[in-house]
Design a protein around this motif. Structure first.
Motif, PDB file in Angstrom:
ATOM      1  N   ASN A 203      60.303  21.885  26.121  1.00  0.00           N
ATOM      2  CA  ASN A 203      58.935  21.706  26.969  1.00  0.00           C
ATOM      3  C   ASN A 203      57.840  21.912  26.000  1.00  0.00           C
ATOM      4  O   ASN A 203      56.821  21.987  26.546  1.00  0.00           O
ATOM      5  N   TRP A 204      57.799  21.826  24.746  1.00  0.00           N
ATOM      6  CA  TRP A 204      57.078  21.835  23.729  1.00  0.00           C
ATOM      7  C   TRP A 204      56.713  20.437  22.953  1.00  0.00           C
ATOM      8  O   TRP A 204      57.479  19.658  22.831  1.00  0.00           O
TER       9      TRP A 204
ATOM     10  N   HIS B 214      52.519  22.483  26.240  1.00  0.00           N
ATOM     11  CA  HIS B 214      53.737  23.064  26.723  1.00  0.00           C
ATOM     12  C   HIS B 214      53.743  22.997  28.311  1.00  0.00           C
ATOM     13  O   HIS B 214      52.880  23.461  28.938  1.00  0.00           O
TER      14      HIS B 214
ATOM     15  N   PHE C  46      55.217  24.539  31.483  1.00  0.00           N
ATOM     16  CA  PHE C  46      55.911  25.756  31.909  1.00  0.00           C
ATOM     17  C   PHE C  46      55.856  25.911  33.369  1.00  0.00           C
ATOM     18  O   PHE C  46      55.174  25.222  34.294  1.00  0.00           O
ATOM     19  N   THR C  47      56.127  27.036  34.006  1.00  0.00           N
ATOM     20  CA  THR C  47      56.612  27.215  35.356  1.00  0.00           C
ATOM     21  C   THR C  47      55.909  28.797  35.647  1.00  0.00           C
ATOM     22  O   THR C  47      56.119  29.723  35.019  1.00  0.00           O
TER      23      THR C  47
END
Length: 861
Positions: free
Chosen positions: A572-573, A616, A618-619
Motif C-alpha cells: 500500500n506504499w 499510502h 489506507f482504510t
C-alpha cells in the motif's frame, strides 16, 4: 457413389509403395491442416475508455479461446483486431491500471465500445483514477470535478487551486502559482501544443476565459515539480491535457448568471472521423458590481474551440485543434469609497472619477498534427501550430480623491462620519499600449517500446515575432501641488530670473519594440520498469533536454532523473524521488524592463529541483483513503526579479538575483462522507531571493534618529550608513496554504448534493511602488474564502419521459445554486498608494469580490 469413390482410393493406395504411401499421408495431413486453418477472418474495430471518458492507452485485447489473436489499444484508446469471422466470440481486455474485463462479441460489423473500471478506489461521483504507470511524477486529475466545484471564474484551472503546492489569491483570475513560482513559470499543453496566456492583462477581471475547455477534456495530468525531460523548459509546473476523441454523438449545455456554453461531439460509424466543438460565453459584470469601485462595467468574453481527427489509414491519423477567442473589457468608473485602517485609526478614501478603460485582446490558434504508427512498438507524431494574439490596452482615468479620518467611537453621534481631512488630491492615468505577437512551431515527437524500455524523443523549432508599442504615464497632484514637487519661485521680483519649470509626471513609460527570434529545442528520455527478486517494482526515468535561442545565443542543457519504488513488503506504499535542471529561457516580458527597454544580454533563469515523496493507501472508518506527501528544495540561479500588482507581473529584466525555495505538500483524499470523494491539502513553504547589487542608505539627524520623510521632525542629515538587504521574500512567498473540498448528500436521496470549497493562504509580501525589492517586506492580510454549492439532479439517464415532454431529448439535467464568499470576507489583492503634500504614503487596499449568489442549470444529451 460414395462406396465406388472409396474403392477407387483403396485400389490406388494398394498399388503404391510404402514410401509413396507415407508421402501421400504427409501431404494429405498438411492439406487438411491448412484447410482447417483457412477459415475466413475479419477485422474488429473498437475503442476502450476509462470511467471518466478518457482513452485507455496500452490496453491488451486478446481472443479468449485463441490467444494468438491479440492487439494493443493506441493513445486514443482505439484498436483493430484480426479475428475469425465466426461469432459469438469472447475478448479479454486487461490493463495495469484497470480491472480485467471479458466482453462478448455478437456483431463484428459494429464498432466495439468498452469501458474499464479503475483498480483505484472507485468514488462517486468523482472517482479517483489511478495514475499512469508510465509517468509517476504526474498526477492524474478528473476534469468532471469542475461540474460540482463552486467557482467564480468557471475556468478549468479552478481544479488545480485546491491541490497541494498550488496557490491562487484571486478568484477572478485563472492564474496560479506553484511552489513559489509565478504565473509565467507554468507550462500548459493541449494535445502536445504549448498554450500561451495574454501579455497585457493587469487585473483578474480583465482576463476572461482561460484556454482550456473542460467540456472537451478527456485526460488531465499535472506535476508540481520534478517532471520529465519531455515537458519543456519552465521552472515550476506542467499541466498536460488531452482533448476527447468521441465515439458517439452527445453534447451538453449550461447557463448561469455569469454566462453559458455548449459543446457537441460525434464520430462516424467506423470511428475514422471524430469531431468535438465547444462555444463559451462569460461575463463577470454581476461580480464586479460588488467591488469598491462603482461604475459601468461592460465585460464580454467569447471563445470557440474545435478538435477534429481523421484516420487516413489504420496507421495514420490527422488531427486539427483550433481556437478563436475574443475578449473585451470596458469600464467607466464613477466613484470609489474604501475604508481601511484599525480601530484606533480608521480612514476612508473617497474618489470621484472621469474617463474610461478599454482592454481588448483577440487570440487565434491553429494546430495540425499527424500521428503515424508504422509498427506496433513505434509511434511517431509530426505537428505544426500557429498562435496569434492582438492586444490593446487604452485608458484615461482622472480621479479626484480625499482622505479622511472617521469616527470609531460607538457612543458618538457622528460614528462612522469623517472627522478630519488628511489631504485631497488628484491623479491622471493614461495608457496607449498595443501588442501583436506571432508564434510559429513545427516539431516531431516519437516513442518506441522495447521490452521494459520506453524510449521517447522530440525536436521542435519555434519562430517568434513581437511588435510592442508601450506608452503609459501617471500624473499625481496633492492639494494643488504636483508630485514630485520642485522648489517654487515665490519671492522672485524679476520675472526674467525665474527658473523654467517643467511639469514632471510621476511615471513615464514609452517604447516601441520589435523583436524577432528563433528557438530550437529537443529531448530524449528513457523509461525503464523492472522488478527485484521479491517482485518489488522500480520505475526509472532519465532524460536530457536542449534549448537554443538566437536572441541571446545561449545553449541550455537540462538533465532530469526520477525514480519510483513500490516495495513488495509494503503493497500500500509507493515512494518516489526526482531531480533535474529546469532552465527557463526568457519570453518577451522577462527581458522588457519597467521603462519598456529591451535587455539583449538577458539569460535563462535556472532552477534545480530536489523532490522526495510517497503515497499510502489506507482504510479509516471502513472507507478508503490516500495520503500523499512530498518534500522539495529548489535552488535558483540567474533569477530575474519582478513585482506583482494584481495579476500583472513586471520584471526588472536583469539576471541579478539568486534564491531558493523549500517546503512540504500534504494531501489526504478519500470518503470523508461514505460514497463520495473529498480531500484536504496543506502546504508549508518559503521562497526567497538575494538581489546581488542592491543596497540602500539610512540618514540620521543630529539626535541620531533615522530620517523618515513625512514623519521625522528634524530632516537635516548629519550622518548616513549603507545597508545590503540580503535575502528577501519573493513576491509569491506564501508560507501556509490550506484547501478543503468536501461533498455530501441527503442519505435517502443522493440526487441532492452539497459541495464546499474552502481556501486559506497566509499573506503575500508587498511594499510601496518604489521598484526597490528590499522594501517589499510588508504582508497582505491572509486570503480566506469559502464557496458552497447545492445541486439537484432533475433528470437521470435511466428515467423515461413521455413523448410530449420537451425534456425527453436529454439524458440528464442538473440544477445548482452557488453562494460565493459565504462568510463575506473582504480579501485584499493589492494596494492603491496615495501620497499627501508631505509625501507621506497611505496604502489603500483593493478588495476582491463580496458575497454573491449564482444559479446554474446543466443539460446533457
Amino acid at each position: 457413389m460414395l462406396s465406388r469413390f472409396i474403392c477407387v482410393i483403396y485400389r490406388f493406395l494398394q498399388e503404391r509403395t510404402i514410401f509413396e504411401r507415407k508421402v501421400l499421408f504427409c501431404i494429405s495431413l498438411c492439406f487438411w491442416t491448412l484447410l482447417s486453418q483457412a477459415q475466413e477472418e475479419t477485422t474488429l474495430k473498437g475503442v476502450i475508455k476509462d470511467e471518466a471518458g478518457g482513452p485507455a492507452e496500452f490496453a491488451n485485447v486478446v481472443l479468449k479461446d485463441n490467444p494468438k489473436y491479440y492487439c494493443t489499444s493506441d493513445e486514443s484508446g482505439k484498436f483493430v483486431l484480426t479475428i475469425p469471422s465466426q461469432v459469438p466470440l469472447t475478448l479479454v481486455i486487461s490493463h495495469i491500471s484497470f480491472k480485467t474485463k471479458e466482453v462478448e462479441v455478437a456483431n463484428l460489423s459494429k464498432t466495439l465500445k468498452v469501458t474499464l473500471k479503475s483498480k483505484a478506489y472507485n468514488y462517486n461521483p468523482v472517482p479517483v483514477i489511478g495514475e499512469k504507470k508510465e509517468a509517476p511524477t504526474m498526477k492524474k486529475l478528473n476534469p468532471k470535478i469542475l461540474r460540482t466545484l463552486p467557482t467564480v471564474s468557471g475556468s478549468f484551472e479552478e481544479i488545480l487551486k485546491s491541490q497541494p503546492g498550488v496557490v491562487s489569491n484571486n478568484e477572478l483570475s485563472s492564474q496560479y502559482s506553484v511552489r513559489g513560482g509565478n504565473f509565467d513559470e507554468n507550462l500548459v499543453y493541449v494535445n502536445d501544443i504549448e498554450i500561451y496566456r495574454p501579455f497585457l492583462t493587469r487585473a483578474g477581471q480583465q482576463e476572461g476565459l482561460s484556454f482550456v475547455n473542460a467540456d472537451l477534456t478527456s485526460d488531465v495530468q499535472f506535476s508540481t515539480g520534478g517532471f520529465e525531460a519531455k515537458y519543456g523548459d519552465k521552472m515550476s509546473s506542467v499541466l498536460d491535457i488531452k482533448y476527447k476523441e468521441p465515439t458517439t454523438f452527445s453534447g451538453s449545455a449550461h447557463i448561469s448568471v455569469l454566462g453559458g456554453g455548449f459543446h457537441l461531439e460525434d464520430a462516424s460509424k467506423d470511428l475514422r472521423f471524430t469531431q468535438i466543438h465547444g462555444l463559451r460565453y462569460w461575463s463577470n459584470q454581476y461580480l464586479l458590481g460588488a467591488l469598491d469601485e462603482q461604475g459601468n462595467y461592460r465585460p464580454f468574453f467569447l471563445d470557440y474551440q474545435t478538435y477534429l481527427t481523421y484516420d487516413i489509414t489504420d496507421k495514420l491519423e490527422v488531427g486539427f485543434l483550433g481556437n478563436i477567442a475574443r475578449n473585451r473589457y470596458q469600464f467607466v468608473p464613477e466613484t470609489r469609497e474604501s475604508e481601511f485602517g484599525t480601530i484606533q485609526q480608521a480612514l476612508r478614501l473617497t474618489v470621484f472619477f472621469e474617463g474610461q478603460e478599454i482592454m481588448s485582446y483577440e487570440t487565434y490558434l491553429g494546430a495540425l498534427s499527424f500521428d503515424y504508427k508504422p509498427i506496433k512498438e513505434t509511434k511517431l507524431k509530426f505537428y505544426t501550430s500557429l498562435f496569434r494574439t492582438n492586444e490593446n490596452e487604452t485608458f484615461d482615468i482622472l480621479g479626484a480623491y480625499r482622505l479622511d479620518d472617521i469616527e470609531t467611537d460607538f457612543s458618538q453621534d457622528d460614528f462612522g462620519d469623517a472627522t478630519f481631512n488628511r489631504g485631497i488630491g488628484a491623479f491622471l492615468n493614461h495608457a496607449r499600449n498595443h501588442l501583436d505577437a506571432l508564434v510559429f512551431n513545427v516539431g516531431h515527437r516519437g516513442q518506441h517500446f522495447y521490452k521494459k524500455h520506453t524510449l521517447s524523443w522530440g525536436l521542435k523549432f519555434q519562430a517568434e515575432s513581437i511588435q510592442d508599442e508601450y506608452k503609459e504615464w501617471r500624473y499625481l497632484d496633492s492639494a494643488g501641488f504636483s508630485l514630485p514637487r520642485d522648489p517654487d519661485s515665490v519671492g522672485y521680483t524679476v520675472p526674467s530670473l525665474q527658473e523654467l519649470k517643467v511639469l514632471d509626471v510621476t511615471e513615464l513609460l514609452m517604447s516601441d519594440n520589435s523583436v524577432s527570434s528563433q528557438r530550437a529545442m529537443g529531448y530524449i528520455q528513457d523509461n525503464l520498469t523492472f522488478n527485484l527478486k521479491d517482485t518489488s517494482e522500480i520505475y526509472l526515468n532519465g532524460g536530457v533536454r536542449f534549448n537554443y535561442w538566437t536572441f541571446n545565443k545561449q545553449l541550455l542543457i537540462s538533465p532530469r532523473l526520477s525514480m519510483t519504488f513500490r516495495p513488495y513488503s509494503m503493497p500500500n506504499w509507493s515512494f518516489r524521488a526526482a531531480t533535474g535542471f529546469y532552465q527557463q529561457s526568457p519570453f518577451y516580458r522577462e527581458f522588457r524592463d519597467f521603462q519598456g527597454n529591451i535587455n539583449e544580454n538577458i539569460k535563462a533563469q535556472q532552477s534545480i529541483h530536489y523532490v522526495i515523496g510517497g503515497e499510502h493507501d489506507f482504510t479509516a472508518w471502513k472507507r478508503p483513503f490516500k495520503l500523499t506527501t512530498e518534500l522539495y528544495y529548489k535552488e535558483y540561479n540567474n533569477l530575474i526579479p519582478y513585482e506583482i500588482d494584481n495579476v500583472r507581473i513586471r520584471y526588472y529584466a536583469t539576471n541579478n538575483a539568486k534564491g531558493d525555495a523549500k517546503g512540504i505538500d500534504i494531501k489526504v483524499n478519500g470518503e470523508f462522507v461514505k460514497g463520495v470523494d473529498s480531500w484536504a491539502s496543506l502546504s508549508v513553504m518559503e521562497i526567497r531571493e538575494d538581489v546581488i547589487d542592491d543596497f540602500y542608505w539610512e540618514r540620521y539627524n543630529d539626535n541620531g534618529e533615522v530620517i523618515i520623510p513625512g514623519f521625522t521632525l528634524d530632516q537635516v542629515a548629519v550622518d548616513s550608513q549603507r545597508f545590503e538587504p540580503g535575502y528577501v521574500p519573493r513576491p509569491t512567498d506564501q508560507r501556509v496554504n490550506f484547501a478543503l473540498f468536501m461533498q455530501d448528500y441527503i442519505p435517502k436521496n443522493p440526487n441532492f448534493k452539497v459541495h464546499l470549497n474552502l481556501l486559506f493562504g497566509s499573506g503575500l509580501p508587498t511594499g510601496p511602488p518604489s521598484y526597490e525589492r528590499y522594501k517589499d517586506t510588508l504582508r497582505i492580510p491572509p486570503y480566506r474564502r469559502v464557496d458552497i454549492g447545492f445541486s439537484a439532479q432533475l433528470l437521470s439517464p435511466d428515467k423515461k419521459l413521455p413523448e410530449h415532454n420537451p425534456f425527453r431529448f436529454f439524458n440528464s439535467v442538473w440544477a445548482s445554486l452557488e453562494v460565493f464568499n459565504l462568510l463575506q470576507i473582504r480579501n485584499t489583492i493589492s494596494y492603491l498608494w496615495i501620497n499627501d503634500v508631505t509625501n507621506r504614503s497611505y496604502a489603500v487596499p483593493n478588495y476582491l469580490t463580496a458575497r454573491r449568489i449564482n444559479a446554474k442549470i446543466v443539460f446533457k444529451f
